[in-house]
Scaffold this active site. Structure first.
Site, mmCIF file in Angstrom:
data_model
loop_
_atom_site.group_PDB
_atom_site.id
_atom_site.type_symbol
_atom_site.label_atom_id
_atom_site.label_comp_id
_atom_site.label_asym_id
_atom_site.label_seq_id
_atom_site.Cartn_x
_atom_site.Cartn_y
_atom_site.Cartn_z
ATOM 1 N N LYS A 24 -4.437 12.015 -13.226
ATOM 2 C CA LYS A 24 -5.317 10.938 -12.773
ATOM 3 C C LYS A 24 -5.979 10.244 -13.972
ATOM 4 C CE LYS A 24 -5.027 10.804 -8.254
ATOM 5 N NZ LYS A 24 -4.608 9.579 -7.522
ATOM 6 N N VAL A 78 0.857 -1.183 0.000
ATOM 7 C CA VAL A 78 0.000 0.000 0.000
ATOM 8 C C VAL A 78 0.894 1.234 0.000
ATOM 9 C CG1 VAL A 78 -1.821 1.289 1.180
ATOM 10 C CG2 VAL A 78 -1.786 -1.218 1.313
ATOM 11 N N ASN A 114 -1.917 4.322 -4.084
ATOM 12 C CA ASN A 114 -2.754 5.333 -3.437
ATOM 13 C C ASN A 114 -2.092 6.704 -3.360
ATOM 14 O OD1 ASN A 114 -4.855 6.385 -1.447
ATOM 15 N ND2 ASN A 114 -3.001 6.438 -0.196
ATOM 16 N N TYR A 140 -3.527 17.746 -11.880
ATOM 17 C CA TYR A 140 -4.097 16.638 -11.110
ATOM 18 C C TYR A 140 -5.073 15.834 -11.963
ATOM 19 C CZ TYR A 140 -6.497 14.159 -7.315
ATOM 20 O OH TYR A 140 -7.036 13.189 -6.504
ATOM 21 N N SER A 163 -7.949 6.501 -8.214
ATOM 22 C CA SER A 163 -8.150 7.529 -9.222
ATOM 23 C C SER A 163 -8.928 8.693 -8.629
ATOM 24 C CB SER A 163 -8.869 6.910 -10.430
ATOM 25 O OG SER A 163 -9.051 7.869 -11.457
ATOM 26 N N THR A 194 -9.525 14.372 4.188
ATOM 27 C CA THR A 194 -8.093 14.092 4.226
ATOM 28 C C THR A 194 -7.309 15.398 4.152
ATOM 29 O OG1 THR A 194 -7.942 13.941 1.817
ATOM 30 C CG2 THR A 194 -8.431 11.899 3.027
ATOM 31 N N VAL A 201 -13.222 12.902 0.431
ATOM 32 C CA VAL A 201 -12.871 12.271 1.704
ATOM 33 C C VAL A 201 -12.192 13.313 2.596
ATOM 34 C CG1 VAL A 201 -11.675 10.334 2.782
ATOM 35 C CG2 VAL A 201 -12.523 10.125 0.429
#
Length: 251
Positions: free
Chosen positions: A152, A7, A83, A148, A134, A181, A179
């Protein structure tokens, strides 16, 4: 039966949630990130099932080390979750530099390519899986998000090519949605000048209204995909909550 997964971007956010989900499912996990703190914490808590390397994957020489270290630690590789990634620069094309874009592509595309390429021999042996994280930005366009979104899109198409060229390896691209983050924090802190005002405001408002996802929600789905994605999903892109992924979400 315990499997072995890599990961990346595993020290926080979605990557950390994915790692935790895989550990809880009794798998062995090799973690990669630029910062050590949370990686060492997981290693301390799960000494026999976790190993890690702190490195910048934009340095392509890191990729062989990750693969070699994973095989040395756990004997095989059953899957990879790609990721890691960066949003910057949040700048319109007219105001950005080619070097900024090159750096974004080095991280978001070429480091992923380097890692997956090195892993193919091991993934062939295990008939393994690769899940690429993605973004919906790969298919739409926000002012200021050119590097970006286009990177992606390239990453998503890399997943499709891997599926075509390596039929024994299942490859899936997944968008985790909005999300809560550090990347979303970066949008709120740095996006005002480069983004369209109404789009920037919508991100701020959704955060204030508690509409962002907990990293665990898409993280659990992505963990289940790298563990057990089926061949009919290979080469395709999905939102994390797509109907096609219902079997990979908690009931």
């Amino acid at each position: 039966m315990s499997k072995v997964f890599i990961v990346t971007g595993a020290s926080r956010g979605i990557g950390f949630a994915i790692a935790q989900a895989l550990i809880q499912a009794s798998h062995k996990v090799f973690l990669v990130a630029r910062t050590e703190k949370n990686l060492q914490e997981l290693k301390t808590q799960h000494a026999t099932s976790v190993d890690f390397i702190t490195a910048d994957l934009a340095d392509w020489k890191v990729a062989p080390k990750v693969i070699e270290s994973t095989v040395k630690a756990f004997g095989k590789i059953d899957g990879i979750v790609v990721n890691h990634g960066v949003l910057a620069p949040i700048t319109k094309i007219s105001e950005s530099s080619v070097e900024e874009w090159r750096h974004a592509y080095d991280i978001n595309v070429f480091s992923a390519l380097a890692l997956v390429k090195e892993a193919i021999p091991e993934l062939r042996k295990s008939q393994g899986r690769v899940v690429f994280v993605s973004s919906g930005a790969a298919f739409g366009a926000y002012a200021g998000w050119g590097s970006y979104g286009t990177s992606k899109a390239a990453l998503t198409h890399l997943s499709t090519h891997l599926a075509v060229e390596e039929p024994s390896i299942i490859s899936v691209a997944v968008s985790p949605g909005k999300v809560d983050t550090d990347m979303q924090k970066q949008i709120r802190n740095d996006g005002k000048t480069g983004m369209a005002p109404e789009v920037y405001a919508s991100f701020v408002d959704e955060y204030k209204n508690g509409q962002f996802l907990d990293p665990k929600q898409p993280g659990d789905v992505i963990a289940k995909l790298v563990e057990g994605a089926t061949s009919d999903l290979s080469g395709k892109y999905f939102r994390w909550n797509a109907a096609e992924l219902a079997n990979f979400r908690a009931s």
